[in-house]
Design a protein around this motif. Structure first.
Motif, PDB file in Angstrom:
ATOM      1  N   PRO A 287       0.816  -1.225   0.000  1.00  0.00           N
ATOM      2  CA  PRO A 287       0.000   0.000   0.000  1.00  0.00           C
ATOM      3  C   PRO A 287       0.849   1.273   0.000  1.00  0.00           C
ATOM      4  O   PRO A 287       0.521   2.254  -0.660  1.00  0.00           O
ATOM      5  CB  PRO A 287      -0.811  -0.125   1.284  1.00  0.00           C
ATOM      6  N   ASP A 288       1.964   1.254   0.780  1.00  0.00           N
ATOM      7  CA  ASP A 288       2.879   2.397   0.845  1.00  0.00           C
ATOM      8  C   ASP A 288       4.290   1.884   0.765  1.00  0.00           C
ATOM      9  O   ASP A 288       4.627   0.824   1.313  1.00  0.00           O
ATOM     10  CB  ASP A 288       2.691   3.175   2.153  1.00  0.00           C
ATOM     11  N   VAL A 289       5.143   2.633   0.107  1.00  0.00           N
ATOM     12  CA  VAL A 289       6.545   2.238  -0.007  1.00  0.00           C
ATOM     13  C   VAL A 289       7.450   3.252   0.696  1.00  0.00           C
ATOM     14  O   VAL A 289       8.667   3.076   0.718  1.00  0.00           O
ATOM     15  CB  VAL A 289       6.950   2.083  -1.482  1.00  0.00           C
ATOM     16  N   LEU A 290       6.881   4.297   1.305  1.00  0.00           N
ATOM     17  CA  LEU A 290       7.686   5.308   2.003  1.00  0.00           C
ATOM     18  C   LEU A 290       6.891   5.781   3.223  1.00  0.00           C
ATOM     19  O   LEU A 290       5.742   6.192   3.090  1.00  0.00           O
ATOM     20  CB  LEU A 290       7.993   6.489   1.080  1.00  0.00           C
ATOM     21  N   ASP A 291       7.557   5.715   4.384  1.00  0.00           N
ATOM     22  CA  ASP A 291       6.872   6.187   5.596  1.00  0.00           C
ATOM     23  C   ASP A 291       7.907   6.393   6.695  1.00  0.00           C
ATOM     24  O   ASP A 291       9.090   6.092   6.540  1.00  0.00           O
ATOM     25  CB  ASP A 291       5.802   5.192   6.041  1.00  0.00           C
ATOM     26  N   CYS A 292       7.380   6.949   7.777  1.00  0.00           N
ATOM     27  CA  CYS A 292       8.254   7.283   8.902  1.00  0.00           C
ATOM     28  C   CYS A 292       8.617   6.049   9.699  1.00  0.00           C
ATOM     29  O   CYS A 292       7.926   5.029   9.676  1.00  0.00           O
ATOM     30  CB  CYS A 292       7.543   8.285   9.821  1.00  0.00           C
ATOM     31  N   ASN A 293       9.685   6.214  10.422  1.00  0.00           N
ATOM     32  CA  ASN A 293      10.182   5.145  11.279  1.00  0.00           C
ATOM     33  C   ASN A 293       9.414   5.172  12.611  1.00  0.00           C
ATOM     34  O   ASN A 293       9.190   6.263  13.164  1.00  0.00           O
ATOM     35  CB  ASN A 293      11.671   5.360  11.523  1.00  0.00           C
ATOM     36  N   PRO A 294       9.028   4.021  13.116  1.00  0.00           N
ATOM     37  CA  PRO A 294       9.058   2.691  12.499  1.00  0.00           C
ATOM     38  C   PRO A 294       7.941   2.550  11.474  1.00  0.00           C
ATOM     39  O   PRO A 294       6.883   3.138  11.634  1.00  0.00           O
ATOM     40  CB  PRO A 294       8.863   1.761  13.672  1.00  0.00           C
ATOM     41  N   PHE A 295       8.227   1.776  10.428  1.00  0.00           N
ATOM     42  CA  PHE A 295       7.304   1.665   9.286  1.00  0.00           C
ATOM     43  C   PHE A 295       6.736   0.245   9.286  1.00  0.00           C
ATOM     44  O   PHE A 295       7.431  -0.719   8.980  1.00  0.00           O
ATOM     45  CB  PHE A 295       8.066   1.963   8.011  1.00  0.00           C
ATOM     46  N   VAL A 332      12.532  -0.738  10.766  1.00  0.00           N
ATOM     47  CA  VAL A 332      13.069   0.307  11.646  1.00  0.00           C
ATOM     48  C   VAL A 332      14.298   0.916  10.998  1.00  0.00           C
ATOM     49  O   VAL A 332      15.144   0.194  10.456  1.00  0.00           O
ATOM     50  CB  VAL A 332      13.422  -0.271  13.021  1.00  0.00           C
ATOM     51  N   ASN A 333      14.371   2.288  11.090  1.00  0.00           N
ATOM     52  CA  ASN A 333      15.561   3.005  10.625  1.00  0.00           C
ATOM     53  C   ASN A 333      16.171   3.711  11.835  1.00  0.00           C
ATOM     54  O   ASN A 333      15.662   4.725  12.317  1.00  0.00           O
ATOM     55  CB  ASN A 333      15.197   4.022   9.555  1.00  0.00           C
ATOM     56  N   PRO A 334      17.294   3.215  12.355  1.00  0.00           N
ATOM     57  CA  PRO A 334      17.895   3.836  13.550  1.00  0.00           C
ATOM     58  C   PRO A 334      18.724   5.087  13.222  1.00  0.00           C
ATOM     59  O   PRO A 334      19.235   5.761  14.120  1.00  0.00           O
ATOM     60  CB  PRO A 334      18.775   2.720  14.111  1.00  0.00           C
ATOM     61  N   ASP A 335      18.855   5.364  11.953  1.00  0.00           N
ATOM     62  CA  ASP A 335      19.671   6.511  11.535  1.00  0.00           C
ATOM     63  C   ASP A 335      18.824   7.780  11.607  1.00  0.00           C
ATOM     64  O   ASP A 335      17.720   7.836  11.078  1.00  0.00           O
ATOM     65  CB  ASP A 335      20.164   6.272  10.105  1.00  0.00           C
ATOM     66  N   PHE A 336      19.380   8.804  12.266  1.00  0.00           N
ATOM     67  CA  PHE A 336      18.643  10.049  12.417  1.00  0.00           C
ATOM     68  C   PHE A 336      18.860  11.009  11.244  1.00  0.00           C
ATOM     69  O   PHE A 336      18.263  12.087  11.217  1.00  0.00           O
ATOM     70  CB  PHE A 336      19.040  10.753  13.727  1.00  0.00           C
ATOM     71  N   SER A 337      19.709  10.586  10.305  1.00  0.00           N
ATOM     72  CA  SER A 337      20.056  11.523   9.234  1.00  0.00           C
ATOM     73  C   SER A 337      19.630  11.039   7.850  1.00  0.00           C
ATOM     74  O   SER A 337      19.272  11.859   6.985  1.00  0.00           O
ATOM     75  CB  SER A 337      21.571  11.781   9.226  1.00  0.00           C
ATOM     76  N   ASN A 338      19.692   9.756   7.617  1.00  0.00           N
ATOM     77  CA  ASN A 338      19.513   9.237   6.258  1.00  0.00           C
ATOM     78  C   ASN A 338      18.337   8.250   6.187  1.00  0.00           C
ATOM     79  O   ASN A 338      18.065   7.513   7.154  1.00  0.00           O
ATOM     80  CB  ASN A 338      20.784   8.526   5.795  1.00  0.00           C
ATOM     81  N   GLN A 339      17.717   8.241   5.006  1.00  0.00           N
ATOM     82  CA  GLN A 339      16.707   7.222   4.747  1.00  0.00           C
ATOM     83  C   GLN A 339      17.379   5.846   4.639  1.00  0.00           C
ATOM     84  O   GLN A 339      18.565   5.739   4.339  1.00  0.00           O
ATOM     85  CB  GLN A 339      15.967   7.528   3.432  1.00  0.00           C
ATOM     86  N   ARG A 340      16.578   4.847   4.876  1.00  0.00           N
ATOM     87  CA  ARG A 340      17.104   3.481   4.701  1.00  0.00           C
ATOM     88  C   ARG A 340      16.126   2.687   3.830  1.00  0.00           C
ATOM     89  O   ARG A 340      14.914   2.706   4.075  1.00  0.00           O
ATOM     90  CB  ARG A 340      17.303   2.794   6.030  1.00  0.00           C
ATOM     91  N   ASP A 341      16.712   2.008   2.785  1.00  0.00           N
ATOM     92  CA  ASP A 341      15.905   1.162   1.887  1.00  0.00           C
ATOM     93  C   ASP A 341      16.005  -0.295   2.335  1.00  0.00           C
ATOM     94  O   ASP A 341      17.087  -0.782   2.707  1.00  0.00           O
ATOM     95  CB  ASP A 341      16.397   1.279   0.448  1.00  0.00           C
ATOM     96  N   ASP A 367      15.094   8.336  11.498  1.00  0.00           N
ATOM     97  CA  ASP A 367      14.446   8.302  12.805  1.00  0.00           C
ATOM     98  C   ASP A 367      14.338   9.737  13.353  1.00  0.00           C
ATOM     99  O   ASP A 367      15.189  10.588  13.077  1.00  0.00           O
ATOM    100  CB  ASP A 367      15.275   7.434  13.760  1.00  0.00           C
ATOM    101  N   ILE A 368      13.321   9.997  14.105  1.00  0.00           N
ATOM    102  CA  ILE A 368      13.159  11.296  14.773  1.00  0.00           C
ATOM    103  C   ILE A 368      12.737  11.035  16.216  1.00  0.00           C
ATOM    104  O   ILE A 368      11.844  10.211  16.462  1.00  0.00           O
ATOM    105  CB  ILE A 368      12.129  12.190  14.045  1.00  0.00           C
ATOM    106  N   ARG A 369      13.416  11.682  17.114  1.00  0.00           N
ATOM    107  CA  ARG A 369      13.134  11.480  18.530  1.00  0.00           C
ATOM    108  C   ARG A 369      13.080  12.846  19.222  1.00  0.00           C
ATOM    109  O   ARG A 369      14.048  13.608  19.193  1.00  0.00           O
ATOM    110  CB  ARG A 369      14.212  10.625  19.180  1.00  0.00           C
TER     111      ARG A 369
END
Length: 395
Positions: A287-295, A332-341, A367-369
């Protein structure tokens, strides 16, 4: 000389001719034989000048020692009374002698068959047309001999194992009747060079699409026609072919090779079945291929003709399912700076072990915290505070 009473006399003289004694006699080189019977007669008569031979069959001869052929077209023996009549030159003296000549019934061996030439193995039926025969010997010229009292047709199969040259078989029929008379007839059957079709396939079973290479093992062939059982053909000596199966059950294709000899008359065929398992198509949608962490991603499985599904989520985790129900996975993307594929890979498999693979990629935002720290947590009114923003991943 004659006299009367008075003493008178008269004389008469006449000549009397006496011929030498004559005889009628002859010999033969045979008094009995099979039809047609040729007999040589040898005159043994003495002092004969004229000869008249009556052969008892309506024929005659005035030769000294004739030769005559007697016939008997019946089915029992026939006796001809041969008479030799001899005479002197003036015909005054005549003698005769007779001897019987017995001719046994005729026998005439004969047979026919529809074709004198053919491709091996060449099955030929011989019709026995013999006249007067009661015992028969068939020699087919290939080592096979049949003795029979039956005049019915004989069927024999001739084989030429030579892949280059035709082979002639001399067929001989010997017929004999109850009197021991024999007749024989000989004819020839020609068998064209042998041809034996054959081939090997690189495989006989596999998954859609199935690529098969064929190796032609034909002996004695010059041209070839391949039929792959799916409507397609080839004239190559060693073709390859791709078999498909877009159904839901196994498909079996009968592959036929027809090989034609150089004479363009003889041919042979060879068959092999190729089994192709149904095609498998792996497929899923997101349904979606791009979203915020956690996705958390819901994956909808739309694969066809599969019963086993192996999922690799690209994050070091995997799972196997045995139905096409939707599944979900948390990325999950633990990186606060870069997207992860993350590359999601599905391998779909059917009952025969056939597989198909498809991959799709989803992207998890950095990731955003959120976090902050006040300068103090308690104080008197009015209370002035400083706030320190400690958030990560925010702009």
């Amino acid at each position: 000389i004659v006299f009367n009473d008075e003493g008178c006399s008269d004389t008469l003289v006449r000549n009397i001719t006496v011929h030498p004694e004559i005889t009628a006699s002859f010999s033969t080189d045979g008094l009995e034989g099979c039809h047609p019977l040729t007999v040589t007669f040898t005159d043994l008569s003495v002092n004969a000048v004229n000869y008249l031979w009556d052969f008892g069959d309506g024929a005659a001869s005035v030769e000294h020692s004739p030769v005559h052929t007697f016939s008997n077209f019946g089915n029992t023996d026939t006796t001809f009374l041969v008479t030799l009549t001899t005479s002197t030159a003036d015909g005054e003296c005549v003698k005769s002698v007779s001897w019987p000549i017995t001719v046994l019934p005729q026998i005439d061996a004969e047979f026919t068959f529809p074709y004198a030439q053919g491709c091996g193995p060449f099955e030929v039926t011989f019709d026995n047309l013999t006249i007067g025969g009661t015992r028969f010997t068939w020699d087919f010229g290939d080592g096979t001999v049949v003795n029979t009292l039956n005049p019915l047709p004989q069927t024999h199969t001739f084989v030429n194992t030579n892949f280059t040259d035709p082979q002639d078989f001399v067929v001989r029929l010997r017929a004999e009747n109850d009197y021991g008379c024999v007749s024989e007839v000989v004819k020839t059957v020609t068998v064209y060079p042998a041809i034996e079709a054959g081939f090997l396939s690189s495989t006989r079973e596999g998954c859609h699409p199935l690529s098969v290479d064929f190796t032609n093992l034909t002996e004695g062939g010059q041209s070839f026609v391949w039929e792959f059982g799916d409507g397609s053909t080839s004239n190559l000596e060693d073709p390859g072919h791709i078999f498909t199966n877009t159904g839901t059950v196994d498909s079996v294709y009968t592959v036929r090779l027809m090989a034609l000899a150089p004479n363009n008359i003889c041919s042979d065929s060879f068959f092999v079945d190729i089994r192709v398992h149904p095609y498998v198509q792996a497929n899923f949608s997101l349904p979606d291929v791009l979203d915020c962490n956690p996705f958390e991603v819901e994956i909808n499985n739309s694969s066809i003709n599969a019963s086993i599904f192996r999922w690799d989520f690209g994050d070091g985790t995997d799972t196997t399912t045995f139905n096409s129900n939707a599944i979900s996975h948390l990325f999950v993307n633990p990186d606060f700076s870069n997207q992860r594929d993350y590359e999601i890979t599905l391998v779909a498999e059917n009952y025969a072990g056939c597989t198909h693979e498809i991959s799709r990629t989803i992207t998890v935002e950095p990731d955003i915290r959120v976090d902050f720290a006040p300068s103090q947590l308690r104080g008197c009114h009015p209370l002035t505070l400083d706030f320190a923003n400690l958030s990560n991943g925010a702009e």
